[in-house]
Write a protein that holds these residues in place. Sequence first.
Motif, PDB file in Angstrom:
ATOM      1  N   PHE A  89       0.771  -1.248   0.000  1.00 61.95           N
ATOM      2  CA  PHE A  89       0.000   0.000   0.000  1.00 61.95           C
ATOM      3  C   PHE A  89       0.801   1.296   0.000  1.00 61.95           C
ATOM      4  CE2 PHE A  89      -3.500  -2.469   2.475  1.00 61.95           C
ATOM      5  CZ  PHE A  89      -3.898  -3.096   1.307  1.00 61.95           C
ATOM      6  N   SER A  90       2.116   1.260   0.001  1.00 60.20           N
ATOM      7  CA  SER A  90       2.928   2.467   0.049  1.00 60.20           C
ATOM      8  C   SER A  90       2.466   3.351   1.213  1.00 60.20           C
ATOM      9  CB  SER A  90       2.882   3.196  -1.295  1.00 60.20           C
ATOM     10  OG  SER A  90       3.763   4.294  -1.311  1.00 60.20           O
ATOM     11  N   TYR A  91       2.146   4.602   0.941  1.00 62.51           N
ATOM     12  CA  TYR A  91       1.727   5.539   1.995  1.00 62.51           C
ATOM     13  C   TYR A  91       0.206   5.615   2.167  1.00 62.51           C
ATOM     14  CZ  TYR A  91       6.498   7.385   1.775  1.00 62.51           C
ATOM     15  OH  TYR A  91       7.867   7.527   1.808  1.00 62.51           O
ATOM     16  N   LYS A  92      -0.544   4.715   1.559  1.00 65.88           N
ATOM     17  CA  LYS A  92      -2.001   4.833   1.497  1.00 65.88           C
ATOM     18  C   LYS A  92      -2.747   4.463   2.779  1.00 65.88           C
ATOM     19  CE  LYS A  92      -3.534   5.778  -2.552  1.00 65.88           C
ATOM     20  NZ  LYS A  92      -4.179   7.040  -2.816  1.00 65.88           N
ATOM     21  N   ASN A  93      -2.108   3.760   3.719  1.00 68.98           N
ATOM     22  CA  ASN A  93      -2.779   3.428   4.976  1.00 68.98           C
ATOM     23  C   ASN A  93      -2.227   4.330   6.073  1.00 68.98           C
ATOM     24  OD1 ASN A  93      -2.971   1.925   7.700  1.00 68.98           O
ATOM     25  ND2 ASN A  93      -4.429   0.830   6.400  1.00 68.98           N
ATOM     26  N   ASP A  94      -3.115   5.056   6.737  1.00 71.20           N
ATOM     27  CA  ASP A  94      -2.697   6.047   7.735  1.00 71.20           C
ATOM     28  C   ASP A  94      -1.953   5.444   8.930  1.00 71.20           C
ATOM     29  OD1 ASP A  94      -3.797   8.028   6.160  1.00 71.20           O
ATOM     30  OD2 ASP A  94      -5.689   8.101   7.275  1.00 71.20           O
ATOM     31  N   LYS A  95      -2.217   4.188   9.262  1.00 72.99           N
ATOM     32  CA  LYS A  95      -1.559   3.559  10.418  1.00 72.99           C
ATOM     33  C   LYS A  95      -0.072   3.327  10.192  1.00 72.99           C
ATOM     34  CE  LYS A  95      -5.248   1.433  12.933  1.00 72.99           C
ATOM     35  NZ  LYS A  95      -5.685   2.551  13.676  1.00 72.99           N
ATOM     36  N   LEU A  96       0.320   3.132   8.946  1.00 73.75           N
ATOM     37  CA  LEU A  96       1.720   2.823   8.664  1.00 73.75           C
ATOM     38  C   LEU A  96       2.502   3.977   8.047  1.00 73.75           C
ATOM     39  CD1 LEU A  96       1.998  -0.045   9.633  1.00 73.75           C
ATOM     40  CD2 LEU A  96       2.615  -0.701   7.327  1.00 73.75           C
ATOM     41  N   LYS A  97       1.830   4.902   7.384  1.00 63.29           N
ATOM     42  CA  LYS A  97       2.559   5.892   6.591  1.00 63.29           C
ATOM     43  C   LYS A  97       3.527   6.739   7.403  1.00 63.29           C
ATOM     44  CE  LYS A  97      -0.880   9.588   6.292  1.00 63.29           C
ATOM     45  NZ  LYS A  97      -1.771  10.287   5.367  1.00 63.29           N
ATOM     46  N   GLU A  98       3.215   6.993   8.660  1.00 64.01           N
ATOM     47  CA  GLU A  98       4.100   7.836   9.479  1.00 64.01           C
ATOM     48  C   GLU A  98       5.446   7.172   9.765  1.00 64.01           C
ATOM     49  OE1 GLU A  98       2.993   7.444  14.012  1.00 64.01           O
ATOM     50  OE2 GLU A  98       1.153   7.363  12.803  1.00 64.01           O
ATOM     51  N   PHE A  99       5.524   5.862   9.620  1.00 60.32           N
ATOM     52  CA  PHE A  99       6.757   5.134   9.909  1.00 60.32           C
ATOM     53  C   PHE A  99       7.680   5.022   8.694  1.00 60.32           C
ATOM     54  CE2 PHE A  99       3.677   3.480  12.972  1.00 60.32           C
ATOM     55  CZ  PHE A  99       4.407   3.534  14.152  1.00 60.32           C
ATOM     56  N   ILE A 100       7.139   5.190   7.494  1.00 61.90           N
ATOM     57  CA  ILE A 100       7.860   4.877   6.262  1.00 61.90           C
ATOM     58  C   ILE A 100       8.851   5.985   5.901  1.00 61.90           C
ATOM     59  CG2 ILE A 100       7.617   4.380   3.800  1.00 61.90           C
ATOM     60  CD1 ILE A 100       4.758   3.341   4.459  1.00 61.90           C
ATOM     61  N   ASP A 101      10.092   5.566   5.675  1.00 63.16           N
ATOM     62  CA  ASP A 101      11.130   6.488   5.216  1.00 63.16           C
ATOM     63  C   ASP A 101      11.324   6.429   3.706  1.00 63.16           C
ATOM     64  OD1 ASP A 101      12.247   7.555   7.795  1.00 63.16           O
ATOM     65  OD2 ASP A 101      12.474   5.407   8.145  1.00 63.16           O
ATOM     66  N   LEU A 102      11.048   5.271   3.126  1.00 67.22           N
ATOM     67  CA  LEU A 102      11.231   5.090   1.691  1.00 67.22           C
ATOM     68  C   LEU A 102      10.251   4.033   1.201  1.00 67.22           C
ATOM     69  CD1 LEU A 102      12.938   5.684  -0.892  1.00 67.22           C
ATOM     70  CD2 LEU A 102      14.425   3.787  -0.186  1.00 67.22           C
ATOM     71  N   SER A 103       9.463   4.397   0.189  1.00 71.24           N
ATOM     72  CA  SER A 103       8.510   3.463  -0.401  1.00 71.24           C
ATOM     73  C   SER A 103       8.950   3.162  -1.834  1.00 71.24           C
ATOM     74  CB  SER A 103       7.103   4.066  -0.400  1.00 71.24           C
ATOM     75  OG  SER A 103       6.211   3.192  -1.050  1.00 71.24           O
ATOM     76  N   ILE A 104       9.191   1.891  -2.087  1.00 72.68           N
ATOM     77  CA  ILE A 104       9.640   1.423  -3.403  1.00 72.68           C
ATOM     78  C   ILE A 104       8.469   0.739  -4.106  1.00 72.68           C
ATOM     79  CG2 ILE A 104      11.243  -0.137  -4.608  1.00 72.68           C
ATOM     80  CD1 ILE A 104      12.716   2.052  -3.050  1.00 72.68           C
ATOM     81  N   TYR A 105       8.316   1.007  -5.392  1.00 75.24           N
ATOM     82  CA  TYR A 105       7.327   0.300  -6.202  1.00 75.24           C
ATOM     83  C   TYR A 105       8.066  -0.452  -7.297  1.00 75.24           C
ATOM     84  CZ  TYR A 105       3.244  -0.792  -9.004  1.00 75.24           C
ATOM     85  OH  TYR A 105       2.264  -1.466  -9.691  1.00 75.24           O
ATOM     86  N   ILE A 106       7.879  -1.758  -7.341  1.00 74.75           N
ATOM     87  CA  ILE A 106       8.458  -2.576  -8.406  1.00 74.75           C
ATOM     88  C   ILE A 106       7.441  -2.607  -9.536  1.00 74.75           C
ATOM     89  CG2 ILE A 106       9.424  -4.806  -9.051  1.00 74.75           C
ATOM     90  CD1 ILE A 106       9.828  -5.299  -5.991  1.00 74.75           C
ATOM     91  N   ASP A 107       7.777  -1.980 -10.634  1.00 75.13           N
ATOM     92  CA  ASP A 107       6.871  -1.836 -11.769  1.00 75.13           C
ATOM     93  C   ASP A 107       7.033  -3.028 -12.711  1.00 75.13           C
ATOM     94  OD1 ASP A 107       5.019  -0.763 -13.494  1.00 75.13           O
ATOM     95  OD2 ASP A 107       6.376   0.760 -14.321  1.00 75.13           O
ATOM     96  N   THR A 108       6.254  -4.064 -12.440  1.00 69.61           N
ATOM     97  CA  THR A 108       6.333  -5.307 -13.194  1.00 69.61           C
ATOM     98  C   THR A 108       5.178  -5.376 -14.186  1.00 69.61           C
ATOM     99  OG1 THR A 108       7.312  -6.368 -11.262  1.00 69.61           O
ATOM    100  CG2 THR A 108       6.445  -7.821 -12.982  1.00 69.61           C
ATOM    101  N   PRO A 109       5.468  -5.598 -15.469  1.00 70.79           N
ATOM    102  CA  PRO A 109       4.381  -5.734 -16.441  1.00 70.79           C
ATOM    103  C   PRO A 109       3.398  -6.822 -15.993  1.00 70.79           C
ATOM    104  CG  PRO A 109       6.482  -5.578 -17.568  1.00 70.79           C
ATOM    105  CD  PRO A 109       6.787  -5.724 -16.099  1.00 70.79           C
ATOM    106  N   LEU A 110       2.115  -6.583 -16.259  1.00 65.93           N
ATOM    107  CA  LEU A 110       1.081  -7.485 -15.768  1.00 65.93           C
ATOM    108  C   LEU A 110       1.190  -8.902 -16.312  1.00 65.93           C
ATOM    109  CD1 LEU A 110      -2.058  -5.165 -15.653  1.00 65.93           C
ATOM    110  CD2 LEU A 110      -0.302  -5.579 -13.915  1.00 65.93           C
ATOM    111  N   ASP A 111       1.654  -9.049 -17.540  1.00 66.66           N
ATOM    112  CA  ASP A 111       1.787 -10.404 -18.078  1.00 66.66           C
ATOM    113  C   ASP A 111       2.874 -11.185 -17.332  1.00 66.66           C
ATOM    114  OD1 ASP A 111       3.725  -8.700 -19.317  1.00 66.66           O
ATOM    115  OD2 ASP A 111       3.966 -10.112 -20.978  1.00 66.66           O
ATOM    116  N   ILE A 112       3.957 -10.533 -17.003  1.00 68.76           N
ATOM    117  CA  ILE A 112       5.035 -11.195 -16.257  1.00 68.76           C
ATOM    118  C   ILE A 112       4.554 -11.528 -14.848  1.00 68.76           C
ATOM    119  CG2 ILE A 112       7.330 -10.865 -15.239  1.00 68.76           C
ATOM    120  CD1 ILE A 112       8.033  -9.230 -17.772  1.00 68.76           C
TER     121      ILE A 112
END
Length: 180
Positions: A89-112
């Motif tokens: 969820f990256s920063y989208k949930n209020d309970k966890l977002k305050e703790f996150i220093d770095l949010s990584i998204y692995i952009d994987t094509p949907l077929d893979i």
Amino acid sequence: MIKTKVITIASVSGGGKTAVTEELRKRLSTSEALYFDKYDFEGAPDDLVKWVEDGPDYNQWNLEPLKADLESFLEREEPPAYIIIDYPFSYKNDKLKEFIDLSIYIDTPLDIAMARRILRDHPKTTSIEINDELNYYLKFGRGAYLEMGNAIKPNSDCIVDGTLKIVDIVDAILHKIETL
């Protein structure tokens, strides 16, 4: 004392979150890892497809068990330098977002991602069952995958190419961590 850095790894199902988290954990000394899929969250939607169709509310997920484990790492006499969370969820949930220093998204094509998921989840499945799985994805599940790209990807601090080898993805993340 150095502040613990909390790093989240997000991607679609089959996108490489767990493999990257595990490799990152090995390569970062004094680190711990938490895995979203290891928890049973109260209030979590029973039907993810409907949850996405209704306009997903990421705060509907009661992440208290995950948050409690995160806090227990942070409250240690000698906390780890890094906590890596396999977490969609990256920063989208209020309970966890305050703790996150770095949010990584692995952009994987949907077929893979779909091919990886089928190979991972259905190693001894018949072609009929795989056909059913693919039909379900096309009729219903694809929207949940698209939601990740539309809502989580732009909400992340760093986007990494999911077609790369795990080691190369981790190298890119390590380079980004150096800038924290």
